[in-house]
Design a protein around this motif. Sequence first.
Motif, PDB file in Angstrom:
ATOM      1  N   GLY A  41       0.351  -1.101   0.027  1.00  0.00           N
ATOM      2  CA  GLY A  41       0.447   0.240   0.159  1.00  0.00           C
ATOM      3  C   GLY A  41       0.968   1.039  -0.159  1.00  0.00           C
ATOM      4  O   GLY A  41       0.288   2.169  -0.642  1.00  0.00           O
ATOM      5  N   GLY A  42       2.205   0.809   0.019  1.00  0.00           N
ATOM      6  CA  GLY A  42       3.539   2.502   0.318  1.00  0.00           C
ATOM      7  C   GLY A  42       2.824   2.841  -1.542  1.00  0.00           C
ATOM      8  O   GLY A  42       2.805   2.248  -2.808  1.00  0.00           O
ATOM      9  N   LEU A  82      12.118  -0.071  -3.696  1.00  0.00           N
ATOM     10  CA  LEU A  82      11.148   0.666  -3.121  1.00  0.00           C
ATOM     11  C   LEU A  82      10.316  -0.650  -3.208  1.00  0.00           C
ATOM     12  O   LEU A  82       8.822  -0.549  -3.814  1.00  0.00           O
ATOM     13  N   LEU A  83      10.440  -1.989  -3.249  1.00  0.00           N
ATOM     14  CA  LEU A  83       9.855  -3.112  -4.052  1.00  0.00           C
ATOM     15  C   LEU A  83       7.627  -3.425  -4.025  1.00  0.00           C
ATOM     16  O   LEU A  83       7.165  -3.502  -5.062  1.00  0.00           O
ATOM     17  N   ALA A  87       5.034   3.813  -7.818  1.00  0.00           N
ATOM     18  CA  ALA A  87       5.627   4.832  -7.714  1.00  0.00           C
ATOM     19  C   ALA A  87       5.928   5.360  -9.394  1.00  0.00           C
ATOM     20  O   ALA A  87       5.871   4.532  -9.993  1.00  0.00           O
ATOM     21  N   ARG A  88       5.464   6.053  -9.077  1.00  0.00           N
ATOM     22  CA  ARG A  88       5.190   6.862 -10.522  1.00  0.00           C
ATOM     23  C   ARG A  88       5.010   8.224 -10.858  1.00  0.00           C
ATOM     24  O   ARG A  88       4.476   9.294  -9.628  1.00  0.00           O
ATOM     25  N   ARG A 111      -3.601   2.160  -9.312  1.00  0.00           N
ATOM     26  CA  ARG A 111      -3.550   1.124 -10.169  1.00  0.00           C
ATOM     27  C   ARG A 111      -2.091   0.632 -10.516  1.00  0.00           C
ATOM     28  O   ARG A 111      -1.045   1.267 -10.625  1.00  0.00           O
ATOM     29  N   ALA A 112      -1.945  -0.462  -9.798  1.00  0.00           N
ATOM     30  CA  ALA A 112      -0.392  -0.593  -9.866  1.00  0.00           C
ATOM     31  C   ALA A 112      -0.142  -1.782 -10.731  1.00  0.00           C
ATOM     32  O   ALA A 112      -0.924  -2.223 -11.794  1.00  0.00           O
ATOM     33  N   GLY A 113       1.242  -1.850 -11.273  1.00  0.00           N
ATOM     34  CA  GLY A 113       1.583  -2.342 -12.629  1.00  0.00           C
ATOM     35  C   GLY A 113       1.550  -1.436 -13.424  1.00  0.00           C
ATOM     36  O   GLY A 113       1.531  -2.420 -14.619  1.00  0.00           O
ATOM     37  N   GLU A 114       1.263  -0.361 -13.444  1.00  0.00           N
ATOM     38  CA  GLU A 114       0.954   0.575 -14.681  1.00  0.00           C
ATOM     39  C   GLU A 114       2.508   0.927 -14.781  1.00  0.00           C
ATOM     40  O   GLU A 114       3.185   1.046 -14.077  1.00  0.00           O
ATOM     41  N   PRO A 115       2.901   1.399 -16.030  1.00  0.00           N
ATOM     42  CA  PRO A 115       3.742   2.403 -16.439  1.00  0.00           C
ATOM     43  C   PRO A 115       4.141   3.332 -15.240  1.00  0.00           C
ATOM     44  O   PRO A 115       3.619   3.922 -14.528  1.00  0.00           O
TER      45      PRO A 115
END
Length: 298
Positions: A41-42, A82-83, A87-88, A111-115
């Motif tokens: 959730g970070g 920070l796996l 981070a976007r 939106r996890a896994g996005e560019p």
Amino acid sequence: SGAAAAGADLTPEDFHRSYLKAVRPLFLAARCLRARLDCAGGGVLTLIRADGVHGAAAEDAAAWHPLAGALSGLTKALGKELLQTTARTVDFDPRVPLDEIAGAALAELGRAGEPPEIGYRDGRRWALRLRPSPSPAGSALSLNASSVVVVTGGGRGLGAECAKELARRCGCRLFLIGRTRLDPDAAASSELTKNIEAMRSSGSQVAYLRADLADAESLGRAIAGSGLGALAADLVLHAAGIEESRFLQDKTPEEFDEVFKAKAYGAVHLLNGLQLKPGQRWILFSSRAGRFGNTQLA
């Protein structure tokens, strides 16, 4: 966690103020909050307002702030280290209403896994992806023995290899800029001397300017004292840089400043210190870490 306003043609003073307001605080915040960020959730969300597509809109090139790329590169590096963190960097076109930005930005955290680079422009959500692109027609640069070439970091490493190849191919006049002192008893100086001798053996005139690119006054004195100030270079290769890769918790703010200033401040000082002319070419060396992120902050 970070922000940058649009802008262009920054003075060194403007650039420094923007660095202190945007890039350095993002590093400091991530370093202090590392343990809390690196959990389920970070999130690290960096917001910029440039052209909405991370500089890809040619018609809005003047809106692109040079430090927006630094914020994006740092954010991608944080995402690699920070796996568990999303981070976007999200770029909003200045025409996007402020009341729409907060909702769109917060939605990105879910939106996890996005560019890692997203933009909002013309009512649409854009993702930044790489694709092959051929060189523009007529883009080749012709150099000869009368051409003037400036190479930062040109005495050693990658810059020196480029300078030696240019000397071999066209025998151009070379101005090398670096921090290494010409000391016959030092190993680094020995390498520098050998490289300069190799360039001269290929037929190039070579001048070595000892200067700290992070210091505008140091660079200005070197340019004025070498005769380069009276010339307009045909090609500038900015290859100087400092390699101090460290994990986030191990990298001090002073080390972060030193690495950033050698490359980014150096480029700004060159732009303000060298004569410019139509048709002049600039090549600025970066790293894959800036484009894709890295498990250690480069």
